[in-house]
Design an enzyme around this catalytic site. Structure first.
Site, PDB file in Angstrom:
ATOM      1  N   ARG A  30      12.246  -7.297   3.781  1.00 32.78           N
ATOM      2  CA  ARG A  30      12.273  -5.934   4.321  1.00 32.78           C
ATOM      3  C   ARG A  30      13.134  -5.866   5.583  1.00 32.78           C
ATOM      4  O   ARG A  30      13.912  -4.938   5.780  1.00 32.78           O
ATOM      5  CB  ARG A  30      10.833  -5.498   4.618  1.00 32.78           C
ATOM      6  N   ARG A  39      -9.977   0.787   9.343  1.00 31.68           N
ATOM      7  CA  ARG A  39      -9.489  -0.563   9.590  1.00 31.68           C
ATOM      8  C   ARG A  39     -10.517  -1.404  10.341  1.00 31.68           C
ATOM      9  O   ARG A  39     -10.248  -2.575  10.604  1.00 31.68           O
ATOM     10  CB  ARG A  39      -8.230  -0.468  10.448  1.00 31.68           C
ATOM     11  N   ARG A  48      11.132  -1.934  12.391  1.00 32.52           N
ATOM     12  CA  ARG A  48      10.026  -1.511  13.258  1.00 32.52           C
ATOM     13  C   ARG A  48       9.735  -2.595  14.278  1.00 32.52           C
ATOM     14  O   ARG A  48       9.838  -3.771  13.986  1.00 32.52           O
ATOM     15  CB  ARG A  48       8.771  -1.317  12.401  1.00 32.52           C
ATOM     16  N   ARG A  51      -0.721  -9.428  13.170  1.00 29.20           N
ATOM     17  CA  ARG A  51      -1.328  -8.292  12.453  1.00 29.20           C
ATOM     18  C   ARG A  51      -2.157  -8.779  11.260  1.00 29.20           C
ATOM     19  O   ARG A  51      -3.201  -8.210  10.934  1.00 29.20           O
ATOM     20  CB  ARG A  51      -0.241  -7.312  11.973  1.00 29.20           C
ATOM     21  N   LYS A 100       0.834  -1.208   0.000  1.00 31.55           N
ATOM     22  CA  LYS A 100       0.000   0.000   0.000  1.00 31.55           C
ATOM     23  C   LYS A 100       0.867   1.256   0.000  1.00 31.55           C
ATOM     24  O   LYS A 100       0.612   2.189  -0.744  1.00 31.55           O
ATOM     25  CB  LYS A 100      -0.944   0.019   1.216  1.00 31.55           C
TER      26      LYS A 100
HETATM   27  P1  AMP Z   1       0.483   0.494   9.504  1.00 33.89           P
HETATM   28  O1  AMP Z   1       1.712   1.289   9.295  1.00 33.89           O
HETATM   29  O2  AMP Z   1      -0.698   0.984   8.692  1.00 33.89           O
HETATM   30  O3  AMP Z   1       0.683  -0.990   9.358  1.00 33.89           O
HETATM   31  O4  AMP Z   1       0.052   0.730  11.018  1.00 33.89           O
HETATM   32  C1  AMP Z   1       0.900   0.371  12.092  1.00 33.89           C
HETATM   33  C2  AMP Z   1       0.096   0.237  13.376  1.00 33.89           C
HETATM   34  O5  AMP Z   1      -0.544   1.482  13.678  1.00 33.89           O
HETATM   35  C3  AMP Z   1      -1.037  -0.771  13.332  1.00 33.89           C
HETATM   36  O6  AMP Z   1      -0.619  -2.095  13.573  1.00 33.89           O
HETATM   37  C4  AMP Z   1      -1.942  -0.240  14.422  1.00 33.89           C
HETATM   38  O7  AMP Z   1      -1.430  -0.534  15.710  1.00 33.89           O
HETATM   39  C5  AMP Z   1      -1.826   1.259  14.240  1.00 33.89           C
HETATM   40  N1  AMP Z   1      -2.834   1.762  13.277  1.00 33.89           N
HETATM   41  C6  AMP Z   1      -2.620   2.326  12.060  1.00 33.89           C
HETATM   42  N2  AMP Z   1      -3.771   2.663  11.476  1.00 33.89           N
HETATM   43  C7  AMP Z   1      -4.754   2.303  12.347  1.00 33.89           C
HETATM   44  C8  AMP Z   1      -6.178   2.376  12.313  1.00 33.89           C
HETATM   45  N3  AMP Z   1      -6.835   2.881  11.248  1.00 33.89           N
HETATM   46  N4  AMP Z   1      -6.850   1.903  13.394  1.00 33.89           N
HETATM   47  C9  AMP Z   1      -6.228   1.402  14.461  1.00 33.89           C
HETATM   48  N5  AMP Z   1      -4.892   1.288  14.546  1.00 33.89           N
HETATM   49  C10 AMP Z   1      -4.156   1.740  13.505  1.00 33.89           C
END
Ligand code: AMP
Length: 198
Positions: free
Chosen positions: A127, A88, A139, A150, A13
């Site tokens: 990665r 989400r 990370r 996840r 993404k």
């Molecule tokens: P990402 O970089 O999009 O994978 O997000 C990393 C982490 O941020 C996720 O595993 C969640 O803990 C938190 N996060 C990001 N976007 C959301 C969302 N829309 N709702 C809840 N948690 C989020």
């Protein structure tokens, strides 16, 4: 153009978002990036979110929706934006609809990046190796165990948004298994119907 990217963690993404930002001149709103910035800046939101994120769980709907609602007020969102990582959950999707409705706006299109699970794990390992090779630390939520968790969170809480947007006739599927350019080409073919491009 208001666009949502749906897809499991590691589906590409972020990579495709960069392409869209350039081609369509709309900002990318990544809630993951915004939350990581809040964690780094040790804001009250960041302090609350840190442990939840490290464990691969979702931050509360209210917190994330508030961040998005504030961000889309900014002038650079007037012509549209790309949501990456939000909504989400079904609650977030409804909150998004409500906040857009107040402004007489609506989601135009939802792109689902489809990838198979084995490929996701292979990409994750690559990665991590690349990050380490650069001398950086991956990370905290980028390890195999948390990643699998996840992925499960995605299946349980986020994948139900696929039928939600399909029912609104907004869902477009993209095969995310090809090269970056091949995936971008599919996305362009969908989006060129929507708005002016650069
Ligand atoms: P990402 O970089 O999009 O994978 O997000 C990393 C982490 O941020 C996720 O595993 C969640 O803990 C938190 N996060 C990001 N976007 C959301 C969302 N829309 N709702 C809840 N948690 C989020």
């Amino acid at each position: 153009m208001i666009l949502i990217f749906l897809g499991p963690p590691g589906a590409g993404k972020g990579t495709q978002a960069a392409h869209i930002v350039e081609r369509y001149n709309i900002p990318q709103l990544s809630t993951g990036d915004m939350l990581r910035a809040a964690v780094a800046a040790q804001t009250p939101v960041g302090k609350k979110a840190k442990e939840v994120m490290d464990a691969g769980n979702l931050v509360s709907d209210d917190i994330v929706a508030a961040i998005v609602e504030e961000r889309i007020e900014a002038e650079d969102c007037a012509g549209g934006f790309l949501l990456d990582g939000f909504p989400r959950t079904d609650v977030q999707a409804e909150m998004l609809d409500a906040m857009l409705q107040k402004k007489e706006r609506a989601v135009d299109v939802v792109i689902e990046l489809k990838v198979d699970e084995t490929a996701l794990l292979d990409r994750l390992k690559k990665r991590i190796a690349e990050t380490r090779a650069r001398g950086d630390e991956p990370r905290k939520d980028d390890n195999e165990e948390t990643f699998k968790y996840r992925l499960q969170v995605y299946k349980d809480l986020t994948a139900p948004l696929i039928p939600f947007y399909a029912a609104q006739d907004k869902l477009k599927e993209v095969d995310g298994m090809g090269s970056v350019a091949a995936v971008s080409a599919q996305i362009d073919a969908i989006l060129d119907d929507f708005g002016p491009k650069n």
